[in-house]
Enzyme design. Structure first.
Site, mmCIF file in Angstrom:
data_model
loop_
_atom_site.group_PDB
_atom_site.id
_atom_site.type_symbol
_atom_site.label_atom_id
_atom_site.label_comp_id
_atom_site.label_asym_id
_atom_site.label_seq_id
_atom_site.Cartn_x
_atom_site.Cartn_y
_atom_site.Cartn_z
ATOM 1 N N CYS A 143 -0.381 -12.537 2.590
ATOM 2 C CA CYS A 143 -1.403 -11.692 1.968
ATOM 3 C C CYS A 143 -2.723 -12.016 2.641
ATOM 4 O O CYS A 143 -3.168 -13.164 2.624
ATOM 5 C CB CYS A 143 -1.465 -12.007 0.472
ATOM 6 S SG CYS A 143 -2.836 -11.244 -0.426
ATOM 7 N N CYS B 262 -3.932 -5.775 5.739
ATOM 8 C CA CYS B 262 -3.310 -6.039 4.440
ATOM 9 C C CYS B 262 -1.819 -5.876 4.661
ATOM 10 O O CYS B 262 -1.390 -4.881 5.274
ATOM 11 C CB CYS B 262 -3.812 -5.063 3.374
ATOM 12 S SG CYS B 262 -2.896 -5.127 1.818
#
Length: 268
Positions: A78, A192
Site C-alpha cells: 500500500c 496506489c
C-alpha cells in the site's frame, strides 16, 4: 541468521484488495510460498486518513498480524501506508519489511516529453516522500500529482464484479491533464496498488500516447531477492486472506481471491 521455518508465510498488508496487484507477480516468482494476505477493511480508505492516524494504526495492526501468523517477511502493499508508516513499522518489528513507493524513477527514465503524472490517493500525493523521489530521480522533469479516492472504490467494486463509474476514471485523468503542462504528459505512475486493477479503464481514458506504470514487478523481485536461499514447501498450499471486521464492508467472495492462490478467509 538462521533460515525461517519452511511453512513461515509472506505477509502482504493493504487497506483493501489493491495489494493483490503485488501478490500476483510475487506468487508467479515464488509459487510455493505460503501466503497470508491481510486487508484492513475496518480502516479503508487509508487515503483520506491523517498521517498521525495511519502512523499509529499501521504499526499496531501489523504487530498483531506478525505475532499471530509469524511471517518470514512482511510487505506493506500500500503506497499510502508505506509513505507514512514504513519507518515506524521497521522500528517496531524485528523482521524484513518491504514497502511500496511510487515508481517515479522508472517513469523519469521512460518519459520523452519530460512530463510525468503521479496518480495516487490524496494522502500519498501530498507526502514529502514524493517530493524527495521527484527531486532525486526526476530532476528537470515536470511531476504532476493528483489524488483520486474514487479509484480505490472503483477498483474494489470491479473485483467484486460491479460496474466502474466512467466519470470516476475521467475525473482522475483530467485531474492530471488539466494542470499546466498536462497536455504533454506521456507517463503516469499508478501510485496506489489498487489502481492497476483499473489499468484497462485508465488506459482507454488516456489513449495510447500515455504509458501507465507501477512498481509491483519490482517489489516482487525484491521479495524474491530477500528470501533467496530460504526453505520453501515443495508444493503450494492455499493461502489465507484476513480481513479486519467492518460492518458495512464484508470480505469479498472467495472466487475473487482464488486466482491469487488464496483458499481461505478469516475475519479479525
Amino acid at each position: 541468521m538462521s533460515s525461517p521455518p519452511r511453512d513461515a508465510p509472506i505477509l502482504f498488508f493493504d487497506s483493501g484488495l489493491g495489494g493483490l496487484t503485488v501478490l500476483g507477480p510475487t506468487h508467479a516468482l515464488l509459487p510455493t510460498a505460503p501466503i497470508v494476505y491481510a486487508a484492513d477493511y475496518a480502516g479503508l480508505p487509508y487515503g483520506q486518513k491523517s498521517e498521525a492516524e495511519l502512523a499509529a494504526r499501521v504499526p499496531a495492526l501489523l504487530g498483531r498480524l506478525v505475532e499471530r501468523y509469524q511471517p518470514r517477511l512482511a510487505v506493506i502493499a500500500c503506497n499510502t501506508a508505506s509513505t507514512i508508516a514504513l519507518a515506524h513499522v521497521r522500528a517496531a518489528l524485528d523482521l524484513p519489511i518491504v514497502g511500496t513507493v511510487p515508481a517515479i524513477k522508472p517513469a523519469a527514465e521512460l518519459t520523452q516529453s519530460g512530463v510525468i503524472g503521479v496518480l495516487g490517493t490524496e494522502a500519498t500525493v501530498r507526502q514529502p516522500y514524493v517530493d524527495d523521489l521527484s527531486a532525486k530521480f526526476a530532476g528537470g522533469k515536470t511531476v504532476l500529482r493528483h489524488g483520486s479516492p474514487g479509484l480505490v472504490t472503483g477498483a474494489e467494486a470491479k473485483l467484486r464484479g460491479d460496474p466502474v463509474d466512467p466519470a470516476v476514471i475521467a475525473r482522475a485523468i483530467s485531474g492530471l491533464r488539466d494542470q499546466p503542462g498536462g497536455d504533454a504528459m506521456d507517463v503516469i505512475v499508478l501510485a496506489c496498488t489498487h489502481f492497476p486493477l483499473l489499468e484497462d479503464e485508465l488506459q482507454a481514458a488516456t489513449g495510447p500516447g500515455v504509458r501507465l506504470i507501477d512498481g509491483a514487478a519490482g517489489i516482487a523481485r525484491r521479495i524474491a531477492h530477500l528470501t533467496d536461499g530460504q526453505d520453501w514447501p515443495a508444493t503450494a498450499t492455499p493461502g489465507l486472506a484476513v480481513f479486519t471486521r467492518s460492518d458495512d464492508r464484508p470480505p469479498p467472495p472467495l472466487a475473487v481471491l482464488a486466482p491469487y492462490g488464496i483458499g481461505r478467509i478469516e475475519t479479525i
